[in-house]
Design an enzyme around this catalytic site. Structure first.
Site, PDB file in Angstrom:
ATOM      1  N   PRO A   2       0.828  -1.212   0.000  1.00  0.00           N
ATOM      2  CA  PRO A   2       0.000   0.000   0.000  1.00  0.00           C
ATOM      3  C   PRO A   2       0.861   1.262   0.000  1.00  0.00           C
ATOM      4  O   PRO A   2       1.828   1.369   0.750  1.00  0.00           O
ATOM      5  CB  PRO A   2      -0.785  -0.105   1.309  1.00  0.00           C
ATOM      6  CG  PRO A   2      -0.644  -1.516   1.763  1.00  0.00           C
ATOM      7  CD  PRO A   2       0.646  -2.022   1.193  1.00  0.00           C
ATOM      8  N   GLU A   3       0.519   2.191  -0.879  1.00  0.00           N
ATOM      9  CA  GLU A   3       1.198   3.490  -0.940  1.00  0.00           C
ATOM     10  C   GLU A   3       0.165   4.549  -0.541  1.00  0.00           C
ATOM     11  O   GLU A   3      -0.924   4.209  -0.084  1.00  0.00           O
ATOM     12  CB  GLU A   3       1.747   3.723  -2.355  1.00  0.00           C
ATOM     13  CG  GLU A   3       2.683   2.586  -2.812  1.00  0.00           C
ATOM     14  CD  GLU A   3       3.252   2.793  -4.218  1.00  0.00           C
ATOM     15  OE1 GLU A   3       3.378   3.946  -4.652  1.00  0.00           O
ATOM     16  OE2 GLU A   3       3.560   1.780  -4.871  1.00  0.00           O
TER      17      GLU A   3
END
Ligand code: ZN
Length: 279
Positions: A2-3
């Site tokens: 996840p960014e």
């Protein structure tokens, strides 16, 4: 992994947490509680009410009353989601927080690189204290970033992954932003002009905002706070598209390694640094 966009989507989809009191905390994977024992972590949470959900870079900040802040970083495979207390437990569930509503906030993490911190208790991660500006706020100025990049001889791709320069960008959105800005990922950071940096920051903002609009990118692991995948994977122009044709020019997307990371780019849309310099 996840960014920024995915963490932002988790934040938004966890909004039913707001106003809820935490009634009980059960930790079966104590290594995801950082800097505190599982018992001390539970003691910090139980009885407190969630009054804010914020994001900083790839960190989620759960604000509590009486005042306390819990940091969560999902790293590679961490997931936070709301569930009915009676719903079957998923594999790799390490933390369950029972809520006033009868539901639960559950944390699963197959690889256990993610975790929880309580600000002011134990140690807050260095990576949090040294975070650079938020790309979607007004804090990110081209002049400032250009000045920082002027002291870096490494590739611009590596600089974009440095959370101290800009918070929240990981491998997917670094590649996508460089494609959008038509910059070769190996370009030495110090050779970028201020105009190049301005174009790159615009590309970063557009790339991240578009990913949020498409609910984040699910390649293999990402699910939101309700357990739903993102829809942005179909929007990707270069990431994971090696061997496929470029939407910009019809050429073939290539994958190379830069700074130890798989890096996707279009060799004709993103000219190599040497050619750019003699222009
Ligand atoms: Zn192309």
């Amino acid at each position: 992994m996840p960014e920024l966009p995915e963490v932002e989507i988790v934040r938004r989809t966890l909004s039913p947490l707001l106003g809820q009191r935490m009634m009980a905390v059960s930790v079966s994977g104590p290594d995801v509680i950082r800097g505190l024992s599982a018992e001390a972590f539970a003691a910090q949470l139980v009885g407190r009410q969630v009054d804010s959900l914020e994001r900083r870079g790839k960190y989620l900040l759960i604000g509590l009353t009486p005042k306390a802040t819990v940091l969560v970083h999902l790293r590679m495979t961490g997931r936070l989601r709301l569930a009915d207390a009676t719903a079957p437990l998923e594999r790799h569930t390490h933390v369950r927080i029972a809520l006033e509503s009868g539901g639960e906030l559950r944390y699963t993490d197959q690889r256990r690189f993610g975790g929880f911190w309580v600000v002011g208790e134990g140690t807050v991660p260095d990576g949090f204290r040294t975070l650079g500006p938020e790309p979607l706020s007004g804090d990110l100025a081209a002049g400032h970033v250009h000045q920082k990049l002027s002291r870096r001889s490494g590739p611009i791709k590596a600089a974009l992954l440095d959370q101290r320069l800009i918070a929240g960008i990981g491998n997917i959105y670094a590649d996508e932003s460089l494609f959008r800005a038509r910059l070769h990922p190996a370009t030495p950071a110090h050779t970028l002009s201020e105009a190049d940096v301005g174009r790159l920051l615009t590309a970063v903002r557009q790339t991240l905002a578009s990913a949020i609009d498409h609910h984040g990118t699910t390649i293999s692991d990402f699910l939101d706070g309700r357990g739903e995948p993102g829809l942005n994977a179909q929007q990707l122009k270069v990431y994971g598209r090696q061997g496929l044709s470029c939407e910009g020019c019809g050429g073939v997307i290539e994958k190379i390694r830069i700074a130890g990371r798989g890096t996707h780019y279009c060799p004709s849309c993103q000219q190599p640094p040497r050619i750019r310099k003699v222009r």
